[in-house]
Scaffold this motif. Sequence first.
Motif, PDB file in Angstrom:
ATOM      1  N   LEU A  12       0.815  -1.217   0.000  1.00 40.16           N
ATOM      2  CA  LEU A  12       0.000   0.000   0.000  1.00 40.16           C
ATOM      3  C   LEU A  12       0.848   1.266   0.000  1.00 40.16           C
ATOM      4  O   LEU A  12       0.344   2.366  -0.147  1.00 40.16           O
ATOM      5  N   GLU A  13       2.177   1.115   0.167  1.00 39.51           N
ATOM      6  CA  GLU A  13       3.029   2.286   0.298  1.00 39.51           C
ATOM      7  C   GLU A  13       2.941   3.206  -0.916  1.00 39.51           C
ATOM      8  O   GLU A  13       2.910   4.430  -0.782  1.00 39.51           O
ATOM      9  N   ALA A  14       2.892   2.626  -2.122  1.00 42.06           N
ATOM     10  CA  ALA A  14       2.848   3.454  -3.330  1.00 42.06           C
ATOM     11  C   ALA A  14       1.580   4.279  -3.379  1.00 42.06           C
ATOM     12  O   ALA A  14       1.592   5.442  -3.794  1.00 42.06           O
ATOM     13  N   VAL A  15       0.442   3.685  -2.943  1.00 47.63           N
ATOM     14  CA  VAL A  15      -0.822   4.408  -2.987  1.00 47.63           C
ATOM     15  C   VAL A  15      -0.828   5.532  -1.953  1.00 47.63           C
ATOM     16  O   VAL A  15      -1.269   6.651  -2.229  1.00 47.63           O
ATOM     17  N   VAL A  16      -0.330   5.250  -0.745  1.00 45.59           N
ATOM     18  CA  VAL A  16      -0.269   6.277   0.297  1.00 45.59           C
ATOM     19  C   VAL A  16       0.669   7.405  -0.127  1.00 45.59           C
ATOM     20  O   VAL A  16       0.391   8.587   0.075  1.00 45.59           O
ATOM     21  N   LYS A  17       1.797   7.058  -0.755  1.00 43.49           N
ATOM     22  CA  LYS A  17       2.735   8.074  -1.234  1.00 43.49           C
ATOM     23  C   LYS A  17       2.067   8.957  -2.284  1.00 43.49           C
ATOM     24  O   LYS A  17       2.251  10.171  -2.313  1.00 43.49           O
ATOM     25  N   SER A  18       1.254   8.326  -3.144  1.00 44.84           N
ATOM     26  CA  SER A  18       0.548   9.093  -4.170  1.00 44.84           C
ATOM     27  C   SER A  18      -0.393  10.103  -3.525  1.00 44.84           C
ATOM     28  O   SER A  18      -0.487  11.253  -3.961  1.00 44.84           O
ATOM     29  N   GLN A 120     -10.021   8.652   5.173  1.00 43.36           N
ATOM     30  CA  GLN A 120     -10.544   8.759   3.816  1.00 43.36           C
ATOM     31  C   GLN A 120     -10.280   7.436   3.095  1.00 43.36           C
ATOM     32  O   GLN A 120      -9.266   6.784   3.336  1.00 43.36           O
ATOM     33  N   PRO A 121     -11.178   7.020   2.179  1.00 40.74           N
ATOM     34  CA  PRO A 121     -10.910   5.796   1.410  1.00 40.74           C
ATOM     35  C   PRO A 121      -9.618   5.938   0.606  1.00 40.74           C
ATOM     36  O   PRO A 121      -9.325   6.992   0.050  1.00 40.74           O
ATOM     37  N   LEU A 122      -8.832   4.876   0.569  1.00 42.36           N
ATOM     38  CA  LEU A 122      -7.585   4.852  -0.193  1.00 42.36           C
ATOM     39  C   LEU A 122      -7.901   4.298  -1.570  1.00 42.36           C
ATOM     40  O   LEU A 122      -8.118   3.102  -1.744  1.00 42.36           O
ATOM     41  N   ASN A 123      -7.998   5.199  -2.560  1.00 45.80           N
ATOM     42  CA  ASN A 123      -8.414   4.806  -3.901  1.00 45.80           C
ATOM     43  C   ASN A 123      -7.248   4.277  -4.720  1.00 45.80           C
ATOM     44  O   ASN A 123      -6.075   4.459  -4.376  1.00 45.80           O
ATOM     45  N   ASN A 124      -7.587   3.625  -5.842  1.00 45.57           N
ATOM     46  CA  ASN A 124      -6.599   3.125  -6.801  1.00 45.57           C
ATOM     47  C   ASN A 124      -5.592   2.172  -6.170  1.00 45.57           C
ATOM     48  O   ASN A 124      -4.397   2.211  -6.467  1.00 45.57           O
ATOM     49  N   VAL A 125      -6.099   1.311  -5.266  1.00 47.73           N
ATOM     50  CA  VAL A 125      -5.224   0.304  -4.661  1.00 47.73           C
ATOM     51  C   VAL A 125      -4.851  -0.730  -5.731  1.00 47.73           C
ATOM     52  O   VAL A 125      -5.730  -1.288  -6.388  1.00 47.73           O
ATOM     53  N   PRO A 126      -3.566  -0.978  -5.965  1.00 50.29           N
ATOM     54  CA  PRO A 126      -3.190  -1.885  -7.046  1.00 50.29           C
ATOM     55  C   PRO A 126      -3.567  -3.329  -6.745  1.00 50.29           C
ATOM     56  O   PRO A 126      -3.669  -3.741  -5.589  1.00 50.29           O
ATOM     57  N   VAL A 127      -3.808  -4.099  -7.824  1.00 45.03           N
ATOM     58  CA  VAL A 127      -4.060  -5.534  -7.671  1.00 45.03           C
ATOM     59  C   VAL A 127      -2.763  -6.178  -7.222  1.00 45.03           C
ATOM     60  O   VAL A 127      -1.744  -6.095  -7.893  1.00 45.03           O
ATOM     61  N   ASN A 128      -2.782  -6.806  -6.084  1.00 45.85           N
ATOM     62  CA  ASN A 128      -1.586  -7.403  -5.518  1.00 45.85           C
ATOM     63  C   ASN A 128      -2.020  -8.376  -4.432  1.00 45.85           C
ATOM     64  O   ASN A 128      -3.217  -8.499  -4.145  1.00 45.85           O
ATOM     65  N   ASN A 129      -1.092  -9.064  -3.835  1.00 47.66           N
ATOM     66  CA  ASN A 129      -1.430  -9.969  -2.741  1.00 47.66           C
ATOM     67  C   ASN A 129      -1.271  -9.240  -1.417  1.00 47.66           C
ATOM     68  O   ASN A 129      -0.191  -8.694  -1.126  1.00 47.66           O
TER      69      ASN A 129
END
Length: 549
Positions: A12-18, A120-129
């Motif tokens: 989730l780090e990439a999404v939070v960084k975004s 807030q909802p964390l949008n655009n979470v990448p497909v991953n495990n």
Amino acid sequence: MTDGAAIDGKNLEAVVKSEADKNNITKTAAVNNNAVTIYNNNKTDNADKLTADNVAIVYQSYIDVTVSDVEKTGDTYSQLSLELIPMYRVVATKQDNVTSDATLVTEGDGQNAVVIQAGQPLNNVPVNNYKVKLALPSGFASKDAKLSIKHTKGNGSVEYYTGTVSTEGEEGSAKTYVTFTTNGFSPFVIYAASANVASIGDGENEQVFTSFQAAVDAVENGGTIKALKNIDSTVSGNKTFTVNAESNTVTLTAASGYNLTKNDNVYTVSRQHSGSSSSGTTTSYNVNVNAATNGTVAADKKTASKGTTVTVTASPSKGYVVDAVKVVDKDGKDVAVTEKDGKYVFTMPASAVTVTGSFKAETPAPVALPFTDVKSGNWFYDAVKYAYAQGLMTGTSATTFAPNGTMNRAMIVTVLYRLEKSPAVTGASKFTDVPAGQWYSDAVAWAAANKIVNGYDETTFGPMNAVTREQMAAILFRYEQVKGLENVTLEENLNRFPDQNKISAYAIPALQWAVGQKIINGNADGTLDPTGTATRAQVAQIFTNLLNK
């Protein structure tokens, strides 16, 4: 129900960084907007106050767990329905706490941080495990048990995962958890171990299923399925598999449109070729399900023959409810749908069908006012409640609104700015008494750029000056003109006020409009009081009138 969910957050780090890269919260605003003082052991120390020089703005990810249903058979749990939503919040703390990797505490003893933006909802979470560890109700499962977990994805497709149960803590007070890996976040159903009917694999690699067909779908071609209880099931697919029945009785038959052969305990299931027929075979038609927004829709059958009962499950996302479930045949004609026990049932016609589900926003619960100085029965109670619920006005503290407090020019412009959802601004205003980084800076720059407000002169705005009633009427009038108010016939609405001669010339058209629209009313003594200051309660009432005229 639970202590929440823990998740391996690396993916989730990439999404939070975004989200952090979009940050428009300045360090000065983070301090000024919240008047932040960090308390240690309930004692205030000036050294602990946040300043723009020592503040750090931190984005924290977490998983919000919402339980939608818990089913029991007698006193025994059978399944748990829930939704996991990736979230983030923004907190302010001292740079030293971030550098030392200290645990951030936002309330109570040991507080060293403060929330400046709620979850807030964390949008655009990448497909991953994503590895999820979820607390379970006491008595739901025993240690080392394997649980089947159904995941309904946003496009209506369904996947099954297997979770492993663990316990933590001393015997008698131990807490129970299930750990599983998912590739996304949406509604989940966790089934008790008693619901397991079949499994694939052994040991740590064992997968369990609550339907035999789900096991058939998951097993590799040539693999083995273990029956955990007596089985009587129809099957579909295109593969060969071995059934380890152990001491259980296994009876399998081909689903409509499929062939099934058996050699000892080895089964081969395949789709019938076009034109082929066999005794007792009926024609099956596709059950197509359209992808939905703000929820998921799934049918219990992918194909069905005429006269078969098909059950549709509509699962709304958080904050939404089911609006309608509609079914049409291949010609677009409606198929009758009946709601039954929260599900939707229809009888399959002699054609393919398309299922469409829609969802609508849930009616929010009434907002409770936290202010001790605004009570039911006050003339301004409903207005303050409306302005607070709309996010237009907040309190002067967590528990006070100061209804009789004076409204200044910065405040009134900020309310309008919030009404427009705080649009982004470029550059600062021309006013030298409105420095950048103040809580009202963007609001004044936006209002000046849109010609909603003027200064006393080219460089003076007077943000802390009390706003008069005629100034406020002029500001609202210009705002309405920017929003499209044109060619207004300004009728004479001011003669009835004995103090009309006190109205400034520039404010006469605005007050004629405001009084005519019942946005601004006279005082109890019959005066308009154009040069008098406006209280916070009066401003709340004026905005309530403006937005509901």
